[in-house]
Design an enzyme around this catalytic site. Sequence first.
Site, PDB file in Angstrom:
ATOM      1  N   THR A   1     -31.433 -41.990  55.522  1.00 52.67           N
ATOM      2  CA  THR A   1     -31.872 -42.036  54.462  1.00 52.67           C
ATOM      3  C   THR A   1     -33.328 -41.476  54.318  1.00 52.67           C
ATOM      4  O   THR A   1     -33.759 -41.607  55.579  1.00 52.67           O
ATOM      5  CB  THR A   1     -31.849 -43.314  53.633  1.00 52.67           C
ATOM      6  OG1 THR A   1     -32.746 -44.227  54.202  1.00 52.67           O
ATOM      7  CG2 THR A   1     -30.466 -43.876  53.643  1.00 52.67           C
ATOM      8  N   CYS A   2     -34.077 -41.611  53.469  1.00 51.92           N
ATOM      9  CA  CYS A   2     -35.449 -41.117  53.826  1.00 51.92           C
ATOM     10  C   CYS A   2     -36.128 -42.554  54.444  1.00 51.92           C
ATOM     11  O   CYS A   2     -37.283 -42.188  54.918  1.00 51.92           O
ATOM     12  CB  CYS A   2     -36.371 -40.900  52.500  1.00 51.92           C
ATOM     13  SG  CYS A   2     -35.952 -42.154  50.927  1.00 51.92           S
ATOM     14  N   ASN A   3     -35.905 -43.432  54.426  1.00 51.93           N
ATOM     15  CA  ASN A   3     -36.682 -44.721  54.998  1.00 51.93           C
ATOM     16  C   ASN A   3     -35.907 -45.062  56.404  1.00 51.93           C
ATOM     17  O   ASN A   3     -36.515 -46.078  56.998  1.00 51.93           O
ATOM     18  CB  ASN A   3     -36.647 -45.834  53.909  1.00 51.93           C
ATOM     19  CG  ASN A   3     -37.635 -45.720  52.960  1.00 51.93           C
ATOM     20  OD1 ASN A   3     -38.550 -44.972  52.962  1.00 51.93           O
ATOM     21  ND2 ASN A   3     -37.310 -46.020  51.826  1.00 51.93           N
TER      22      ASN A   3
ATOM     23  N   GLN B   1     -30.905 -49.167  46.029  1.00 53.54           N
ATOM     24  CA  GLN B   1     -30.381 -47.834  46.464  1.00 53.54           C
ATOM     25  C   GLN B   1     -29.583 -47.962  47.630  1.00 53.54           C
ATOM     26  O   GLN B   1     -28.679 -47.184  47.969  1.00 53.54           O
ATOM     27  CB  GLN B   1     -31.603 -47.026  46.500  1.00 53.54           C
ATOM     28  CG  GLN B   1     -31.093 -45.400  46.317  1.00 53.54           C
ATOM     29  CD  GLN B   1     -32.425 -44.625  46.504  1.00 53.54           C
ATOM     30  OE1 GLN B   1     -33.623 -45.226  46.591  1.00 53.54           O
ATOM     31  NE2 GLN B   1     -32.278 -43.506  46.073  1.00 53.54           N
TER      32      GLN B   1
ATOM     33  N   GLN C   1     -26.026 -46.061  49.503  1.00 56.13           N
ATOM     34  CA  GLN C   1     -26.131 -45.347  50.635  1.00 56.13           C
ATOM     35  C   GLN C   1     -25.417 -45.850  51.832  1.00 56.13           C
ATOM     36  O   GLN C   1     -24.501 -45.047  52.443  1.00 56.13           O
ATOM     37  CB  GLN C   1     -27.695 -45.221  51.218  1.00 56.13           C
ATOM     38  CG  GLN C   1     -28.406 -44.398  50.066  1.00 56.13           C
ATOM     39  CD  GLN C   1     -30.002 -44.475  50.118  1.00 56.13           C
ATOM     40  OE1 GLN C   1     -30.273 -45.542  50.758  1.00 56.13           O
ATOM     41  NE2 GLN C   1     -30.782 -43.673  49.976  1.00 56.13           N
TER      42      GLN C   1
ATOM     43  N   GLY D   1     -48.601 -35.149  26.189  1.00 60.15           N
ATOM     44  CA  GLY D   1     -49.148 -34.454  27.380  1.00 60.15           C
ATOM     45  C   GLY D   1     -47.902 -34.070  28.207  1.00 60.15           C
ATOM     46  O   GLY D   1     -46.991 -34.342  27.795  1.00 60.15           O
ATOM     47  N   ALA D   2     -48.462 -33.928  29.385  1.00 56.52           N
ATOM     48  CA  ALA D   2     -47.292 -33.550  30.263  1.00 56.52           C
ATOM     49  C   ALA D   2     -47.546 -34.132  31.746  1.00 56.52           C
ATOM     50  O   ALA D   2     -47.282 -33.251  32.867  1.00 56.52           O
ATOM     51  CB  ALA D   2     -47.209 -32.053  30.243  1.00 56.52           C
TER      52      ALA D   2
ATOM     53  N   LYS E   1     -46.996 -36.171  35.202  1.00 55.50           N
ATOM     54  CA  LYS E   1     -45.715 -36.325  35.949  1.00 55.50           C
ATOM     55  C   LYS E   1     -45.210 -37.831  35.582  1.00 55.50           C
ATOM     56  O   LYS E   1     -43.773 -37.653  35.607  1.00 55.50           O
ATOM     57  CB  LYS E   1     -46.130 -36.194  37.389  1.00 55.50           C
ATOM     58  CG  LYS E   1     -44.872 -36.261  38.294  1.00 55.50           C
ATOM     59  CD  LYS E   1     -45.052 -35.802  39.699  1.00 55.50           C
ATOM     60  CE  LYS E   1     -43.732 -35.569  40.736  1.00 55.50           C
ATOM     61  NZ  LYS E   1     -43.280 -36.694  41.030  1.00 55.50           N
ATOM     62  N   MET E   2     -45.763 -38.674  35.859  1.00 58.36           N
ATOM     63  CA  MET E   2     -45.524 -40.184  35.418  1.00 58.36           C
ATOM     64  C   MET E   2     -44.889 -40.362  33.905  1.00 58.36           C
ATOM     65  O   MET E   2     -43.724 -40.920  33.949  1.00 58.36           O
ATOM     66  CB  MET E   2     -46.729 -41.182  35.417  1.00 58.36           C
ATOM     67  CG  MET E   2     -47.282 -41.081  36.839  1.00 58.36           C
ATOM     68  SD  MET E   2     -46.619 -42.519  37.888  1.00 58.36           S
ATOM     69  CE  MET E   2     -47.531 -43.795  37.277  1.00 58.36           C
TER      70      MET E   2
END
Lengths: 464, 272
Positions: free
Chosen positions: A50-52, A117, A121, A190-191, A193-194
Amino acid sequence: MSELFVVGISWRTAPVAVREKLAFRDEEVAGTLREITATLPVAEALLVSTCNRVEVYGVTKTGLDATGPVRGFLATQRGVTPADVAEALYDHRGSAAVRHVFSVASALDSLVLGEAQILGQLKAAYGVAAAAGTSGPLLGRCLERAFGVAKRVRSETAIARGAANVSTVAVDLARRVFGDLSGKHVLVVGAGKMSTLAARHLYASGAHEIVVTNRSPEKAEALAAEIDGIARPWAELERLLVEADVVISSTGAREPILTRALFKRVTKARRWRQLLVIDIAVPRDAEPAIGDFDGVYVFDIDDLEKVVAANLAERAKAAEHATRIVVHEAGQFEHWMRTQGVVPTIRALRERFARVAEGELQKTLDQLARRDYTPAQQREAVQRLVQLVVNKLLHRPTRALREAPPDEAGLRAEILCQLFDLSPVGPDASDAGEPDASDDARDPQAALDRELAEPAPAERKAVT
Amino acid sequence: MTDPERLLSVAPSPAFWVAVVAYAAATAALLFVLAGHARLRPLALILVGIAFVAHGTDIGWRGTQHVHPAQSVREALGFLSFIVTGGYLLASTRYRLTLGGAAVMPVSLVLLVVARLTPAGAAPEGMSVLGRIHISLATLGVGVFALASALSMIYLLEERALKRKRFDALAFKDKGAPLESLDRLSHRLTWIGFPIFTSALVLGAIWVSRLGVSIDRPEYPLAMVTWTCYAALLVARQAYGWRGRRTARLTLVGFGGALLVLLIYLVRRMAG
């Protein structure tokens, strides 16, 4: 004897720049597992990437060490010099490996403590190993138990309670105000990312629709397309606020957009319906004073981050209890593993005893079938059968005891006493004469008595 | 016919004591749940269930002794707490109302103990069928209002905690119920309780006028104030779209009036 082991690298021991070098793509995993079991002293293997973390869970082939070869394999397979990752790689064996697997499954070793998560996995990795034919009984049992432990930890501790990031806090807050989010309208102003992330979470949690508005119509259209929302002109903001249930605001404006004057009109038009305003912008888009209106709840980025920090602190507290559960469960699993080691011996012992008993029983039944025995003779035959079986079963252990080297005799006697719950008294003074082997069949009890009284061959030699 | 004096002094049944213990234990368990012992929630609800069944058994047993819930205000009080507990149990199947339970259970316990262990006073005069229907409906109406008020109280506490961003507040312990659900449920209960309470008032007025009793007692105008409060609440909700904080406050004011009426009745009865 085979034992469980873990070799891997995780966020605890290496930065992403190192972890990514050892990471495996999903389609590479099955082939790698087959290669590990075919070329290394590994009987069972599972790979989680995984990524971690990148970890190999496995079972060694009897009597061999696998951690060294697997360390080398991971490095060379990814084209990295083993020395470069030697410090970042860790390994655990036996009980430490079991504890590690249970901790990982319970999200105690996750970057965000309690994040569920990793369990999914691990389950996926187990599925791949099973399909590749590299997970066997011991690893399988360990993983199944790890999933059970993870479930127990989640239900008995607060390790997974409370949102652990800003966008899930937004969903949590919306649930506290509205409960069920189905049919609720989300307005993204607004736009940022959060705000996109938060809107996605709300939509995934059942919100009816997401409306996006921005000073730049192009940006609004682009964001709306990205999150399956509907773009609306900036000029309609007041009307959109009247219709919305949740507002997520993250514009780059220097002055507040959601002002008290605007909300005075909006709340009246809404007839004081509940409105949740999540203001993620810096500088803030919402004047704090709009929170004074009945039914309006305003939260800025600091509020959300405070909630995240508080929840993570609660999780850290729960981790102590969760660790105790993991240690206890790992202890029970180790006990199970130890008992598995003696299962073949138990099976062989039972088979031998059954074979002896069946052989003698058959002989006696044949005898009884051939001749007409009186009831007294039948009784005598059964008695003889029982004594013969006892003699045969005890013959080998008795010899082993008698013929044991002097330094082992005491230990063997002690083990026998424990196994058969014996409390031996002093030596029998009766003196038996030289045995006649042919008498054994006629008088099995006498044969047994003789065997018990007779000195070991070594002793006999010494006497003569 | 049985002697009215004897009827009023019927001792509580063993089920009453079971109910008292179960109410106290349920209160304690719910407080423990609020303190973070979430695993005790099923036990707390079982205890509420036991209290409810034991309470119902006690009412049934009193029925076999010819003492009915509508016999007197004292009996009606016992029945009121029974309704409140039943309503709480019903609502708990859908929402997590731990804080509500921790508030409602001690109230039910006190009402039950007051109803059974206070002096019976003199026998009521002129108790007719009309009087009994009046008492039954008034009890039922106030019971429903009590549940609506409990929900409004939780609403106000949760709303205050949310506005002040105090997520660790007691109101949010054990997750709390969503604000919108609390508001909606309280509104529905007011809709149910209002016609019942209105009928009780009308029948009570007819009963009192037949008895020819003086109408200058304080509870009569107080009852009218209560009714007006709830009527205004419903009109404000329907016609002007009021909701949330202000309707929750109005619900509590109305219930305060209803409680005062009950209290005056009870004190008068105890005084004989």
